[in-house]
Design a protein around this motif. Sequence first.
Motif, PDB file in Angstrom:
ATOM      1  N   HIS A  35      10.463   4.766  71.941  1.00 21.12           N
ATOM      2  CA  HIS A  35      10.386   5.928  72.835  1.00 21.12           C
ATOM      3  C   HIS A  35      11.059   5.669  74.176  1.00 21.12           C
ATOM      4  CE1 HIS A  35       6.662   7.743  70.590  1.00 21.12           C
ATOM      5  NE2 HIS A  35       7.755   7.670  69.848  1.00 21.12           N
ATOM      6  N   SER A  36      12.047   4.795  74.186  1.00 19.30           N
ATOM      7  CA  SER A  36      12.728   4.451  75.429  1.00 19.30           C
ATOM      8  C   SER A  36      14.228   4.373  75.187  1.00 19.30           C
ATOM      9  CB  SER A  36      12.208   3.113  75.965  1.00 19.30           C
ATOM     10  OG  SER A  36      12.755   2.827  77.227  1.00 19.30           O
ATOM     11  N   GLU A  61      18.683  10.633  81.167  1.00 18.98           N
ATOM     12  CA  GLU A  61      17.766   9.718  81.840  1.00 18.98           C
ATOM     13  C   GLU A  61      16.774   9.176  80.818  1.00 18.98           C
ATOM     14  OE1 GLU A  61      17.643   8.489  84.765  1.00 18.98           O
ATOM     15  OE2 GLU A  61      19.011   9.733  85.948  1.00 18.98           O
ATOM     16  N   ASN A  62      16.199   8.034  81.142  1.00 16.22           N
ATOM     17  CA  ASN A  62      15.220   7.409  80.259  1.00 16.22           C
ATOM     18  C   ASN A  62      13.860   8.076  80.445  1.00 16.22           C
ATOM     19  OD1 ASN A  62      13.974   5.709  78.456  1.00 16.22           O
ATOM     20  ND2 ASN A  62      13.751   4.020  79.907  1.00 16.22           N
ATOM     21  N   ASN A  63      13.772   9.329  80.009  1.00 18.62           N
ATOM     22  CA  ASN A  63      12.532  10.103  80.106  1.00 18.62           C
ATOM     23  C   ASN A  63      12.310  10.783  78.762  1.00 18.62           C
ATOM     24  OD1 ASN A  63      10.382  11.810  80.778  1.00 18.62           O
ATOM     25  ND2 ASN A  63      11.106  12.026  82.884  1.00 18.62           N
ATOM     26  N   TYR A  64      11.481  10.179  77.939  1.00 23.33           N
ATOM     27  CA  TYR A  64      11.315  10.622  76.558  1.00 23.33           C
ATOM     28  C   TYR A  64      10.416  11.850  76.438  1.00 23.33           C
ATOM     29  CZ  TYR A  64      10.276  10.327  71.540  1.00 23.33           C
ATOM     30  OH  TYR A  64      10.129  10.606  70.206  1.00 23.33           O
ATOM     31  N   TYR A  65       9.407  11.959  77.303  1.00 23.62           N
ATOM     32  CA  TYR A  65       8.388  12.988  77.122  1.00 23.62           C
ATOM     33  C   TYR A  65       8.596  14.221  77.998  1.00 23.62           C
ATOM     34  CZ  TYR A  65       5.900   9.274  74.680  1.00 23.62           C
ATOM     35  OH  TYR A  65       5.557   8.273  73.801  1.00 23.62           O
ATOM     36  N   ASN A  66       9.614  14.248  78.813  1.00 23.23           N
ATOM     37  CA  ASN A  66       9.797  15.362  79.734  1.00 23.23           C
ATOM     38  C   ASN A  66      10.188  16.639  78.992  1.00 23.23           C
ATOM     39  OD1 ASN A  66       9.914  16.667  82.200  1.00 23.23           O
ATOM     40  ND2 ASN A  66      12.038  16.091  82.584  1.00 23.23           N
ATOM     41  N   GLN A  99      15.846   1.232  89.454  1.00 20.80           N
ATOM     42  CA  GLN A  99      15.364   1.049  88.092  1.00 20.80           C
ATOM     43  C   GLN A  99      16.503   0.825  87.105  1.00 20.80           C
ATOM     44  OE1 GLN A  99      12.062   0.850  87.375  1.00 20.80           O
ATOM     45  NE2 GLN A  99      11.789   0.998  89.593  1.00 20.80           N
ATOM     46  N   GLN A 129      15.693  15.958  83.693  1.00 19.63           N
ATOM     47  CA  GLN A 129      16.095  14.648  83.195  1.00 19.63           C
ATOM     48  C   GLN A 129      15.402  14.395  81.856  1.00 19.63           C
ATOM     49  OE1 GLN A 129      14.965  14.923  86.620  1.00 19.63           O
ATOM     50  NE2 GLN A 129      17.130  15.325  87.029  1.00 19.63           N
ATOM     51  N   SER A 130      16.178  13.957  80.878  1.00 18.33           N
ATOM     52  CA  SER A 130      15.618  13.778  79.547  1.00 18.33           C
ATOM     53  C   SER A 130      16.515  12.867  78.715  1.00 18.33           C
ATOM     54  CB  SER A 130      15.481  15.139  78.847  1.00 18.33           C
ATOM     55  OG  SER A 130      15.128  14.986  77.484  1.00 18.33           O
TER      56      SER A 130
END
Length: 450
Positions: free
Chosen positions: A256-257, A218-223, A429, A242-243
Amino acid sequence: MVTPVKIVTVLFLKVCVVPCEFKLQGVLKMIKDIIPILTLFWSFWLWKVRCDSCEWVASLGLTYDLTPLQLTKGQQLQYYVVKDERYEDNATMSDQFVYKFNVCGKMLSVPSECKGSTFKWCQNIDLTTKTCSNEVALQGTGYAYQIRQTSSTSYVCHQLSNVHSNYTKLELLDPDEPAKGVVLIYKDGEWCDQYTTTKTYTHMKKTNREFRLRLECENNYYNIPDEEQVVENKCTYNVTMQSVYGCPTQCGIYGHSLCNGNGICSYDWTNKNAGCFCYWNRKGSTCEEESGAGEYLGVQPDRTKDKYMHTFQSLVSWHTDSGTDTASFVNVTYDYKLLHLAQGAYQTNDSVNPFLYYWNFLGTVPWSSLPISCQNAVNPCNVTKNPGCTNLGSNGETNGTAFQINRNNQNCNLLARGDVYSWNLYDSQHPARGVSFTYFDGGYCGNAHV
Protein backbone atom coordinates in the motif's frame (compact mmCIF):
# COMPACT_ATOMS: atom_id res chain seq x y z
CA MET A 1 -9.58 -40.81 -47.10
CA VAL A 2 -9.61 -37.14 -46.28
CA THR A 3 -10.45 -36.27 -42.71
CA PRO A 4 -12.84 -33.31 -42.49
CA VAL A 5 -11.33 -30.34 -40.75
CA LYS A 6 -13.46 -27.81 -38.92
CA ILE A 7 -12.03 -24.34 -39.14
CA VAL A 8 -12.60 -22.29 -36.00
CA THR A 9 -12.01 -18.56 -35.94
CA VAL A 10 -11.05 -17.21 -32.55
CA LEU A 11 -11.55 -13.49 -32.05
CA PHE A 12 -9.65 -11.76 -29.26
CA LEU A 13 -10.76 -8.27 -28.36
CA LYS A 14 -9.07 -5.97 -25.88
CA VAL A 15 -11.01 -2.85 -25.05
CA CYS A 16 -9.52 -0.02 -23.02
CA VAL A 17 -12.03 2.74 -22.45
CA VAL A 18 -11.87 6.10 -20.73
CA PRO A 19 -14.23 6.98 -19.27
CA CYS A 20 -16.25 3.84 -18.50
CA GLU A 21 -18.72 4.38 -21.26
CA PHE A 22 -18.35 3.37 -24.87
CA LYS A 23 -20.58 2.91 -27.90
CA LEU A 24 -20.23 -0.72 -28.86
CA GLN A 25 -22.63 -0.95 -31.79
CA GLY A 26 -19.86 -1.34 -34.37
CA VAL A 27 -17.98 -3.95 -32.34
CA LEU A 28 -21.11 -5.93 -31.54
CA LYS A 29 -22.21 -5.87 -35.18
CA MET A 30 -18.86 -7.36 -36.18
CA ILE A 31 -19.24 -10.09 -33.57
CA LYS A 32 -22.80 -10.83 -34.71
CA ASP A 33 -21.62 -11.23 -38.28
CA ILE A 34 -18.84 -13.63 -37.28
CA ILE A 35 -20.13 -15.56 -34.30
CA PRO A 36 -23.87 -14.99 -33.80
CA ILE A 37 -24.21 -17.48 -30.98
CA LEU A 38 -21.63 -15.68 -28.83
CA THR A 39 -23.17 -12.23 -29.15
CA LEU A 40 -24.69 -12.31 -25.68
CA PHE A 41 -21.42 -13.51 -24.12
CA TRP A 42 -19.34 -10.84 -25.84
CA SER A 43 -21.88 -8.15 -25.00
CA PHE A 44 -21.61 -9.00 -21.32
CA TRP A 45 -17.80 -9.24 -21.44
CA LEU A 46 -17.40 -5.90 -23.18
CA TRP A 47 -19.85 -4.28 -20.76
CA LYS A 48 -17.78 -5.61 -17.87
CA VAL A 49 -14.59 -4.11 -19.29
CA ARG A 50 -16.35 -0.88 -20.18
CA CYS A 51 -17.80 -0.26 -16.73
CA ASP A 52 -14.88 -1.42 -14.61
CA SER A 53 -11.91 0.03 -16.48
CA CYS A 54 -10.57 3.55 -16.46
CA GLU A 55 -7.11 3.20 -17.96
CA TRP A 56 -5.34 5.68 -20.19
CA VAL A 57 -2.13 5.22 -22.16
CA ALA A 58 -0.29 8.51 -22.65
CA SER A 59 1.72 9.33 -25.76
CA LEU A 60 5.02 8.50 -24.02
CA GLY A 61 3.89 5.00 -23.16
CA LEU A 62 2.86 5.74 -19.58
CA THR A 63 -0.31 4.10 -18.31
CA TYR A 64 -2.60 5.69 -15.76
CA ASP A 65 -5.42 3.79 -14.07
CA LEU A 66 -8.09 5.73 -12.17
CA THR A 67 -10.41 2.73 -11.84
CA PRO A 68 -10.03 2.41 -8.02
CA LEU A 69 -11.43 5.94 -7.61
CA GLN A 70 -14.53 5.26 -9.70
CA LEU A 71 -17.77 4.94 -7.75
CA THR A 72 -20.09 2.15 -8.91
CA LYS A 73 -23.39 0.72 -7.77
CA GLY A 74 -23.29 -1.09 -4.45
CA GLN A 75 -20.56 1.06 -2.92
CA GLN A 76 -21.04 3.09 0.23
CA LEU A 77 -20.48 6.46 -1.46
CA GLN A 78 -22.89 7.70 -4.12
CA TYR A 79 -20.65 10.62 -5.11
CA TYR A 80 -17.65 12.63 -3.96
CA VAL A 81 -18.30 15.97 -2.24
CA VAL A 82 -15.83 18.87 -2.06
CA LYS A 83 -16.20 22.56 -1.22
CA ASP A 84 -15.31 25.77 -3.02
CA GLU A 85 -12.21 27.68 -1.89
CA ARG A 86 -14.54 30.52 -0.86
CA TYR A 87 -16.57 28.27 1.42
CA GLU A 88 -16.80 29.50 4.99
CA ASP A 89 -18.60 27.66 7.75
CA ASN A 90 -20.28 30.81 9.04
CA ALA A 91 -20.69 32.70 5.75
CA THR A 92 -23.99 33.64 4.14
CA MET A 93 -25.62 30.97 2.03
CA SER A 94 -25.05 32.89 -1.21
CA ASP A 95 -21.31 32.33 -0.88
CA GLN A 96 -21.47 28.59 -0.18
CA PHE A 97 -20.64 26.32 -3.11
CA VAL A 98 -20.51 22.52 -2.93
CA TYR A 99 -19.44 20.18 -5.73
CA LYS A 100 -20.56 16.59 -6.26
CA PHE A 101 -18.95 14.34 -8.87
CA ASN A 102 -17.77 10.88 -9.85
CA VAL A 103 -14.42 9.83 -11.29
CA CYS A 104 -14.37 8.35 -14.79
CA GLY A 105 -18.10 7.86 -14.86
CA LYS A 106 -21.47 9.49 -14.52
CA MET A 107 -22.98 10.21 -11.13
CA LEU A 108 -24.91 7.20 -9.89
CA SER A 109 -27.90 9.53 -9.62
CA VAL A 110 -28.68 13.20 -10.06
CA PRO A 111 -28.15 15.02 -6.73
CA SER A 112 -31.43 15.71 -4.94
CA GLU A 113 -30.69 19.46 -5.00
CA CYS A 114 -30.51 19.35 -8.81
CA LYS A 115 -33.56 17.24 -9.61
CA GLY A 116 -36.09 19.16 -11.68
CA SER A 117 -33.48 21.64 -12.95
CA THR A 118 -32.99 22.22 -16.68
CA PHE A 119 -29.45 22.44 -18.05
CA LYS A 120 -28.35 23.60 -21.51
CA TRP A 121 -24.96 23.71 -23.17
CA CYS A 122 -23.79 25.65 -26.21
CA GLN A 123 -22.93 23.70 -29.35
CA ASN A 124 -21.86 26.78 -31.33
CA ILE A 125 -19.92 29.57 -29.62
CA ASP A 126 -19.04 32.71 -31.56
CA LEU A 127 -15.39 33.18 -30.61
CA THR A 128 -15.51 36.88 -31.51
CA THR A 129 -18.59 37.95 -29.58
CA LYS A 130 -18.49 35.11 -27.03
CA THR A 131 -22.18 34.50 -27.61
CA CYS A 132 -24.08 31.26 -28.10
CA SER A 133 -26.22 30.68 -31.17
CA ASN A 134 -27.43 27.19 -30.34
CA GLU A 135 -28.18 26.03 -26.80
CA VAL A 136 -29.08 22.36 -26.47
CA ALA A 137 -30.62 20.62 -23.46
CA LEU A 138 -28.40 18.28 -21.44
CA GLN A 139 -30.60 15.23 -21.03
CA GLY A 140 -29.39 12.58 -18.64
CA THR A 141 -27.11 12.32 -15.65
CA GLY A 142 -23.87 14.29 -15.67
CA TYR A 143 -20.43 13.61 -14.23
CA ALA A 144 -20.18 16.69 -11.97
CA TYR A 145 -22.46 19.34 -10.45
CA GLN A 146 -22.08 22.64 -8.61
CA ILE A 147 -24.65 23.35 -5.90
CA ARG A 148 -25.28 26.64 -4.09
CA GLN A 149 -27.77 26.86 -1.25
CA THR A 150 -29.84 30.06 -1.37
CA SER A 151 -32.15 29.36 1.56
CA SER A 152 -32.89 26.58 4.00
CA THR A 153 -34.86 24.74 1.31
CA SER A 154 -33.73 26.28 -2.00
CA TYR A 155 -30.71 25.54 -4.20
CA VAL A 156 -29.18 26.71 -7.46
CA CYS A 157 -27.57 23.87 -9.39
CA HIS A 158 -25.23 23.88 -12.41
CA GLN A 159 -24.12 20.87 -14.41
CA LEU A 160 -20.36 21.02 -14.98
CA SER A 161 -20.09 18.26 -17.57
CA ASN A 162 -21.76 16.95 -20.65
CA VAL A 163 -23.69 13.68 -20.54
CA HIS A 164 -21.66 11.94 -23.27
CA SER A 165 -18.29 10.26 -22.79
CA ASN A 166 -16.73 11.86 -25.87
CA TYR A 167 -16.65 15.14 -23.94
CA THR A 168 -14.34 13.58 -21.35
CA LYS A 169 -10.58 13.30 -21.69
CA LEU A 170 -7.35 12.72 -19.79
CA GLU A 171 -4.09 14.60 -20.21
CA LEU A 172 -0.72 14.80 -18.49
CA LEU A 173 -0.45 17.22 -15.60
CA ASP A 174 2.95 18.37 -16.90
CA PRO A 175 4.26 17.12 -20.29
CA ASP A 176 7.79 18.10 -19.22
CA GLU A 177 7.47 15.77 -16.21
CA PRO A 178 5.17 13.04 -17.54
CA ALA A 179 5.16 11.00 -14.31
CA LYS A 180 4.09 14.00 -12.24
CA GLY A 181 0.37 13.33 -12.57
CA VAL A 182 -2.73 13.29 -14.72
CA VAL A 183 -5.77 15.55 -15.24
CA LEU A 184 -9.29 14.18 -15.73
CA ILE A 185 -11.35 16.73 -17.69
CA TYR A 186 -15.12 16.92 -18.08
CA LYS A 187 -15.83 19.34 -20.94
CA ASP A 188 -18.83 21.21 -22.33
CA GLY A 189 -21.06 21.38 -19.30
CA GLU A 190 -23.84 23.91 -18.85
CA TRP A 191 -23.52 27.23 -20.74
CA CYS A 192 -22.06 29.92 -18.49
CA ASP A 193 -22.81 33.51 -19.54
CA GLN A 194 -23.81 35.31 -16.36
CA TYR A 195 -22.07 38.08 -14.49
CA THR A 196 -21.22 36.82 -11.03
CA THR A 197 -20.27 38.93 -8.05
CA THR A 198 -19.52 37.73 -4.53
CA LYS A 199 -17.47 39.36 -1.81
CA THR A 200 -14.27 37.79 -3.17
CA TYR A 201 -15.03 36.96 -6.79
CA THR A 202 -16.14 38.96 -9.84
CA HIS A 203 -15.87 38.26 -13.56
CA MET A 204 -17.78 37.86 -16.81
CA LYS A 205 -18.28 34.26 -17.87
CA LYS A 206 -19.20 33.20 -21.40
CA THR A 207 -18.27 29.62 -22.11
CA ASN A 208 -19.39 26.07 -21.40
CA ARG A 209 -18.55 24.98 -17.89
CA GLU A 210 -15.66 22.57 -17.37
CA PHE A 211 -14.59 20.39 -14.42
CA ARG A 212 -10.97 19.30 -13.89
CA LEU A 213 -9.66 16.76 -11.38
CA ARG A 214 -5.88 17.17 -11.07
CA LEU A 215 -4.27 14.06 -9.60
CA GLU A 216 -0.70 14.68 -8.44
CA CYS A 217 1.55 11.65 -8.09
CA GLU A 218 2.21 11.23 -4.36
CA ASN A 219 2.68 8.35 -1.95
CA ASN A 220 -0.87 8.59 -0.60
CA TYR A 221 -2.73 5.32 -1.04
CA TYR A 222 -5.93 6.02 0.89
CA ASN A 223 -6.71 9.58 -0.17
CA ILE A 224 -10.07 10.21 -1.86
CA PRO A 225 -11.66 13.52 -2.92
CA ASP A 226 -13.20 14.85 0.29
CA GLU A 227 -11.34 17.73 1.93
CA GLU A 228 -9.87 19.17 -1.27
CA GLN A 229 -10.97 22.65 -2.32
CA VAL A 230 -12.32 23.72 -5.69
CA VAL A 231 -10.70 26.70 -7.39
CA GLU A 232 -12.88 28.38 -10.02
CA ASN A 233 -11.39 30.26 -12.95
CA LYS A 234 -13.81 31.59 -15.56
CA CYS A 235 -16.26 28.71 -15.34
CA THR A 236 -13.53 26.08 -15.09
CA TYR A 237 -13.59 24.26 -11.76
CA ASN A 238 -10.31 22.72 -10.59
CA VAL A 239 -9.85 20.12 -7.86
CA THR A 240 -6.29 19.11 -6.95
CA MET A 241 -5.49 16.06 -4.85
CA GLN A 242 -2.46 13.90 -4.10
CA SER A 243 -2.81 10.19 -4.73
CA VAL A 244 -0.92 7.09 -5.85
CA TYR A 245 -3.49 6.92 -8.66
CA GLY A 246 -1.97 10.09 -10.05
CA CYS A 247 1.17 8.02 -10.73
CA PRO A 248 1.75 5.90 -13.83
CA THR A 249 1.18 2.20 -13.24
CA GLN A 250 4.81 1.56 -14.17
CA CYS A 251 5.62 2.90 -10.69
CA GLY A 252 4.45 -0.04 -8.64
CA ILE A 253 2.75 -0.15 -5.25
CA TYR A 254 4.11 -2.47 -2.57
CA GLY A 255 2.49 -2.78 0.85
CA HIS A 256 0.00 0.00 0.00
CA SER A 257 2.95 2.32 -0.57
CA LEU A 258 4.26 3.85 -3.79
CA CYS A 259 7.69 2.37 -4.59
CA ASN A 260 7.48 0.74 -1.14
CA GLY A 261 8.02 4.18 0.37
CA ASN A 262 11.69 3.80 -0.50
CA GLY A 263 11.98 5.50 -3.86
CA ILE A 264 10.42 8.10 -6.11
CA CYS A 265 8.27 7.73 -9.19
CA SER A 266 9.76 9.51 -12.18
CA TYR A 267 10.26 9.32 -15.94
CA ASP A 268 13.49 8.07 -17.49
CA TRP A 269 14.02 10.16 -20.63
CA THR A 270 16.95 7.98 -21.68
CA ASN A 271 15.04 4.70 -21.69
CA LYS A 272 11.68 6.36 -22.44
CA ASN A 273 9.83 4.79 -19.55
CA ALA A 274 8.56 5.56 -16.07
CA GLY A 275 9.42 3.60 -12.96
CA CYS A 276 10.57 3.64 -9.36
CA PHE A 277 13.96 5.21 -8.71
CA CYS A 278 15.10 3.49 -5.53
CA TYR A 279 17.03 5.00 -2.66
CA TRP A 280 20.34 3.63 -1.50
CA ASN A 281 20.42 -0.04 -0.50
CA ARG A 282 17.14 -0.81 -2.28
CA LYS A 283 16.30 -2.42 -5.61
CA GLY A 284 13.43 -4.07 -7.47
CA SER A 285 10.60 -2.70 -9.60
CA THR A 286 8.93 -1.32 -6.47
CA CYS A 287 12.12 -0.91 -4.38
CA GLU A 288 10.91 -3.86 -2.30
CA GLU A 289 14.28 -5.63 -2.10
CA GLU A 290 17.35 -4.88 -0.04
CA SER A 291 20.37 -4.70 -2.31
CA GLY A 292 23.03 -4.84 0.38
CA ALA A 293 25.72 -2.26 0.92
CA GLY A 294 28.21 -4.24 -1.15
CA GLU A 295 26.09 -3.81 -4.28
CA TYR A 296 25.87 -0.04 -3.98
CA LEU A 297 28.30 2.08 -5.96
CA GLY A 298 27.82 5.74 -5.19
CA VAL A 299 28.20 8.25 -8.01
CA GLN A 300 31.35 10.23 -7.38
CA PRO A 301 31.59 13.91 -8.42
CA ASP A 302 34.06 14.65 -11.18
CA ARG A 303 35.61 17.56 -9.28
CA THR A 304 36.37 18.80 -5.80
CA LYS A 305 33.31 19.85 -3.81
CA ASP A 306 32.58 23.57 -4.21
CA LYS A 307 29.79 26.05 -3.50
CA TYR A 308 27.64 24.61 -6.31
CA MET A 309 27.41 21.24 -4.53
CA HIS A 310 25.53 20.36 -1.36
CA THR A 311 24.88 17.09 0.46
CA PHE A 312 21.79 16.51 2.57
CA GLN A 313 21.41 13.73 5.12
CA SER A 314 17.79 12.62 5.17
CA LEU A 315 16.03 10.00 7.28
CA VAL A 316 14.16 7.60 4.97
CA SER A 317 11.81 4.81 6.09
CA TRP A 318 10.63 1.73 4.18
CA HIS A 319 9.00 -1.68 4.53
CA THR A 320 11.40 -4.61 4.88
CA ASP A 321 10.89 -8.00 3.27
CA SER A 322 9.77 -9.37 6.64
CA GLY A 323 6.93 -6.83 6.80
CA THR A 324 8.38 -4.53 9.45
CA ASP A 325 9.18 -0.83 9.11
CA THR A 326 12.72 0.46 9.36
CA ALA A 327 14.58 3.68 8.65
CA SER A 328 18.09 4.89 7.96
CA PHE A 329 19.89 8.06 6.96
CA VAL A 330 20.54 8.59 3.26
CA ASN A 331 23.02 11.06 1.77
CA VAL A 332 21.67 12.98 -1.22
CA THR A 333 24.05 15.28 -3.13
CA TYR A 334 23.00 18.00 -5.57
CA ASP A 335 25.32 19.66 -8.08
CA TYR A 336 24.15 22.85 -9.83
CA LYS A 337 27.37 23.97 -11.45
CA LEU A 338 25.80 23.83 -14.91
CA LEU A 339 23.07 26.28 -13.91
CA HIS A 340 25.49 29.03 -12.93
CA LEU A 341 25.98 31.66 -15.64
CA ALA A 342 29.56 32.85 -16.05
CA GLN A 343 28.21 35.68 -18.22
CA GLY A 344 24.77 37.22 -18.47
CA ALA A 345 21.75 36.64 -16.23
CA TYR A 346 18.44 34.83 -16.06
CA GLN A 347 15.35 36.96 -16.70
CA THR A 348 11.93 36.21 -15.24
CA ASN A 349 8.74 38.15 -16.00
CA ASP A 350 6.00 38.71 -13.45
CA SER A 351 2.79 37.74 -15.27
CA VAL A 352 0.58 39.84 -12.96
CA ASN A 353 2.63 42.85 -11.87
CA PRO A 354 4.89 45.11 -13.98
CA PHE A 355 8.11 43.60 -12.67
CA LEU A 356 11.10 42.01 -14.37
CA TYR A 357 13.67 40.00 -12.42
CA TYR A 358 17.37 39.56 -13.22
CA TRP A 359 19.21 36.89 -11.26
CA ASN A 360 21.98 34.34 -11.37
CA PHE A 361 22.25 30.88 -9.92
CA LEU A 362 24.68 30.86 -6.98
CA GLY A 363 26.53 33.87 -8.34
CA THR A 364 26.26 37.59 -9.03
CA VAL A 365 24.74 39.41 -11.99
CA PRO A 366 27.23 41.48 -14.05
CA TRP A 367 26.47 45.19 -14.39
CA SER A 368 26.49 44.84 -18.16
CA SER A 369 23.30 42.75 -17.94
CA LEU A 370 21.39 45.25 -15.79
CA PRO A 371 19.69 48.60 -16.40
CA ILE A 372 21.84 51.49 -15.20
CA SER A 373 19.20 52.31 -12.56
CA CYS A 374 20.28 49.22 -10.59
CA GLN A 375 23.49 51.00 -9.61
CA ASN A 376 21.25 53.24 -7.49
CA ALA A 377 19.47 50.36 -5.72
CA VAL A 378 19.37 50.81 -1.94
CA ASN A 379 21.89 48.80 0.10
CA PRO A 380 20.99 46.36 2.89
CA CYS A 381 20.65 47.68 6.44
CA ASN A 382 22.77 46.43 9.32
CA VAL A 383 20.37 47.06 12.20
CA THR A 384 23.11 46.56 14.79
CA LYS A 385 25.30 49.30 13.33
CA ASN A 386 22.50 51.46 11.98
CA PRO A 387 19.28 50.97 14.02
CA GLY A 388 17.41 53.64 12.08
CA CYS A 389 18.54 52.30 8.70
CA THR A 390 19.41 55.79 7.46
CA ASN A 391 21.96 56.93 4.87
CA LEU A 392 22.26 53.44 3.42
CA GLY A 393 23.70 54.52 0.10
CA SER A 394 23.40 52.67 -3.20
CA ASN A 395 24.57 49.33 -4.51
CA GLY A 396 26.98 50.79 -7.05
CA GLU A 397 30.07 49.32 -5.45
CA THR A 398 28.93 45.68 -5.17
CA ASN A 399 27.20 43.31 -7.58
CA GLY A 400 24.05 41.53 -6.47
CA THR A 401 22.59 38.08 -6.99
CA ALA A 402 19.01 39.16 -7.81
CA PHE A 403 17.29 42.41 -8.83
CA GLN A 404 13.70 43.54 -9.36
CA ILE A 405 13.00 46.16 -12.05
CA ASN A 406 9.72 48.03 -12.41
CA ARG A 407 9.02 48.08 -16.14
CA ASN A 408 6.93 51.25 -15.84
CA ASN A 409 9.53 53.54 -14.24
CA GLN A 410 12.73 51.42 -14.35
CA ASN A 411 13.04 51.62 -10.56
CA CYS A 412 15.44 48.87 -9.40
CA ASN A 413 15.48 46.98 -6.09
CA LEU A 414 18.31 44.80 -4.84
CA LEU A 415 16.84 41.46 -3.70
CA ALA A 416 20.03 39.64 -2.71
CA ARG A 417 23.72 40.51 -2.53
CA GLY A 418 26.81 38.33 -2.45
CA ASP A 419 26.75 34.66 -1.57
CA VAL A 420 24.34 34.73 1.37
CA TYR A 421 21.86 31.91 0.79
CA SER A 422 20.61 28.63 2.25
CA TRP A 423 19.89 25.20 0.77
CA ASN A 424 16.73 23.29 1.72
CA LEU A 425 15.13 20.09 0.51
CA TYR A 426 11.99 20.70 -1.51
CA ASP A 427 10.38 17.70 0.22
CA SER A 428 12.14 16.27 3.27
CA GLN A 429 10.14 13.03 2.98
CA HIS A 430 11.33 12.57 -0.61
CA PRO A 431 14.90 13.95 -0.65
CA ALA A 432 15.41 13.23 -4.35
CA ARG A 433 12.59 15.54 -5.49
CA GLY A 434 14.74 18.67 -5.55
CA VAL A 435 15.90 21.64 -3.51
CA SER A 436 14.86 25.20 -2.78
CA PHE A 437 17.15 28.18 -2.28
CA THR A 438 16.63 31.22 -0.09
CA TYR A 439 18.76 34.27 -0.88
CA PHE A 440 19.40 36.94 1.77
CA ASP A 441 21.03 40.34 2.23
CA GLY A 442 18.78 42.29 -0.11
CA GLY A 443 18.29 46.05 -0.11
CA TYR A 444 16.39 47.73 2.72
CA CYS A 445 12.61 47.86 2.17
CA GLY A 446 11.35 50.96 3.94
CA ASN A 447 7.66 50.07 3.64
CA ALA A 448 8.11 46.82 5.54
CA HIS A 449 11.06 48.02 7.67
CA VAL A 450 13.13 44.98 6.69
